[in-house]
Design a protein around this motif. Structure first.
Motif, mmCIF file in Angstrom:
data_model
loop_
_atom_site.group_PDB
_atom_site.id
_atom_site.type_symbol
_atom_site.label_atom_id
_atom_site.label_comp_id
_atom_site.label_asym_id
_atom_site.label_seq_id
_atom_site.Cartn_x
_atom_site.Cartn_y
_atom_site.Cartn_z
ATOM 1 N N ASP A 1 0.725 2.438 -3.747
ATOM 2 C CA ASP A 1 -0.494 2.951 -3.869
ATOM 3 C C ASP A 1 -0.380 4.600 -3.447
ATOM 4 O O ASP A 1 -0.485 5.476 -4.058
ATOM 5 N N GLN B 1 1.007 -1.122 -0.151
ATOM 6 C CA GLN B 1 -0.114 -0.115 -0.037
ATOM 7 C C GLN B 1 0.905 1.277 -0.108
ATOM 8 O O GLN B 1 0.632 2.255 -0.905
ATOM 9 N N TYR C 1 -7.067 2.593 -3.620
ATOM 10 C CA TYR C 1 -6.757 1.228 -2.753
ATOM 11 C C TYR C 1 -7.538 1.098 -1.465
ATOM 12 O O TYR C 1 -8.299 -0.097 -1.328
ATOM 13 N N TYR C 2 -7.132 1.938 -0.595
ATOM 14 C CA TYR C 2 -7.895 1.786 0.657
ATOM 15 C C TYR C 2 -9.119 2.315 1.037
ATOM 16 O O TYR C 2 -9.754 2.103 1.680
ATOM 17 N N PRO D 1 -0.293 -1.982 -6.199
ATOM 18 C CA PRO D 1 -0.465 -2.667 -4.921
ATOM 19 C C PRO D 1 -0.691 -4.139 -5.009
ATOM 20 O O PRO D 1 -0.258 -4.944 -4.357
#
Length: 502
Positions: free
Chosen positions: A222, A218, A375-376, A249
């Protein structure tokens, strides 16, 4: 609160008194900060109160780039961590060129460990010190150093626990084929692991392949706040000049899992029967709880667990990624072939975990409708419950570690676990009376005891960190060490703090 109770009452507020005022931050911001005889529990428990695991080991932890120094000496070449820090990307412009100079002071350090009664020491090997260009000839000086360190530890009765890669991939491999996003890394990592098993495995019994691959993927691919600093707009948190935050990622993590599993297969086939050692993967584990009792927040919490813990452990235990990840990431996340699934499934003897604090989860599922998703941000907004980028001390919440251990027991079949990092960040200064760190360790070791009594197969607890080393986040003014180092002293003298004596 016992971890079994936590499982039933996910939405209840923690009973432990937090030391900071809660702030709302996204999980991403938290992960950037990270990437960052023993007596305990006052008079209530002692070293002998771990009945299920009477040989549970207590130790200190470090990593190569953060303590070794000698970054350009005796044949060592740059790693992606060197490149990152020399580009001025680390906090305060710091580098690990000297760090704690353990490369030259390892005998002094091991003697200090022995004087403190240490049972085990977790350290990592610098790939670019042992095999300077990632592949090819072994560096005799690097080989000699790690042999000397391991022998010195064993001569003082200290058990070595070795990590093969802690963020510091050789820069040469990054330049050759993109490092972890290149498929060649799987073979090259297995070859590197082969050298380590062959040269050190007669004395090293505990191996971790790669440290914190979930945070590394991450942060490095990312957000771009960790080496190798790859990302893309609008998701990168820095001005990245290369990368793709939407796909890389997942690709890097996929190759890490395959590299890990290949190394485990090699170890089991060639070395384990004669060396009688154990091998695992070390992940970053956060204990998530819903911010409210709402169904949405509870589901978001499950999603957060999948994206942080399940991302690594589901393949190792079940042979595939969590369904929620596959549904959300779609074609962005690589699919395991049947052979790859069989390779990865069961590729561990133990799980290492890194844990510092809990987070509360608030649903943010509306972002799942976006065509391009960070991503998160695919999972939830979180509340750090007393920790943000402007504070120093980490909230003391031992129930969170109990929760993680209970989760591993309940969801993943209670694997053997080593807690390889857990510690308190304080301002770096000359005082050795680090009472908050003692209070933190005391509370968390009691949490480990509660988990063990509740059936967790926990085998070890390692405090981060042995020394005030190089830290990626706020490295100039904060430290986790149990031993203070005066960086203005040419000799870098070590001063054990209250926490080390405790």
């Amino acid at each position: 609160m016992r971890s079994s109770t936590l499982t039933l009452q996910l939405s209840s507020k923690p009973p432990w008194k937090c030391t900071q005022t809660p702030h709302s931050l996204q999980l991403l911001l938290l992960l950037l900060i990270i990437s960052l005889g023993v007596l305990c529990c006052g008079s209530e428990c002692s070293r002998h109160d771990f009945p299920q695991n009477p040989n549970l080991v207590f130790g200190f932890a470090t990593s190569a780039y953060q303590v070794e120094g000698a970054a350009n000496q005796d044949g060592r070449t740059p790693s992606i961590w060197d490149t990152f820090s020399h580009a001025g990307q680390a906090a305060g412009g710091a580098t690990g060129d000297v760090a704690c100079d353990q490369y030259h002071k390892y005998k002094e350090d091991v003697q200090l460990m022995a004087d403190l009664g240490l049972e085990a020491y977790r350290f990592s090997i610098s790939w670019s010190r042992l095999i300077p260009y990632g592949r090819g000839p072994v560096n005799p000086k690097g080989l000699q150093y790690y042999n000397n360190l391991i022998n010195e530890l064993l001569s003082h009765g200290i058990q070595p626990h070795v990590t093969l890669c802690n963020y510091d991939l050789p820069q040469a491999l990054e330049e050759d084929y993109g490092g972890w996003i290149g498929r060649n890394i799987v073979k090259d990592f297995a070859t590197y692991a082969d050298v380590c098993f062959r040269e050190f495995g007669d004395r090293v019994k505990y191996w971790s392949t790669i440290n914190e691959p979930n945070v590394f993927a991450q942060g490095g691919y990312d957000a771009g706040v960790l080496p190798p600093q790859r990302c893309s707009p609008p998701f990168g948190r820095v001005n990245c000049t290369r990368g793709n935050s939407s796909t890389e990622p997942y690709i890097a993590a996929h190759h890490i899992l395959l590299a890990h599993a290949s190394a485990v297969r090699l170890y089991r086939k060639k070395f384990q029967q004669t060396q009688h050692g154990f091998i695992g993967l070390c992940i970053y584990a956060i204990w998530f709880t819903p911010l409210s009792d709402s169904k949405e927040d509870i589901i978001a919490t499950r999603r957060a667990n999948d994206f942080v813990i399940g991302w690594m452990l589901d393949p190792l235990v079940f042979g595939d990624y969590p369904n929620s990840m596959k549904q959300i990431a779609g074609s962005r996340i690589p699919a395991f072939t049947k052979a790859e699934s069989e390779l990865v499934k069961g590729s561990f003897d133990f799980i290492g975990i890194v844990h510092y604090f809990p987070l509360s989860v608030k649903d943010n599922s509306r972002v799942l409708e976006y065509e391009y998703r960070d991503y998160y941000m695919d999972q939830a907004i979180v509340n750090p419950g007393g920790f943000d980028m402007t504070t120093v001390e980490v909230v003391i919440a031992p129930w969170s570690l109990e929760g993680v251990l209970e989760y591993l027991k309940r969801v993943y079949g209670n694997p053997p676990v080593f807690i390889y990092e857990n510690g308190q960040r304080l301002l770096r200064n000359t005082t050795v009376e680090d009472t908050p760190r003692v209070e933190y360790m005391e509370a968390y070791i009691e949490g480990v005891l509660n988990a063990v009594r509740n059936g967790s197969d926990t085998r070890g607890y390692f405090t981060w960190s042995f020394l005030d080393g190089y830290e990626l986040a706020r490295s100039g003014d904060t430290a986790y060490g149990l031993c203070y180092i005066d960086l203005d002293d040419p000799d870098l003298k070590r001063y054990p703090k209250l926490s080390a004596q405790w």
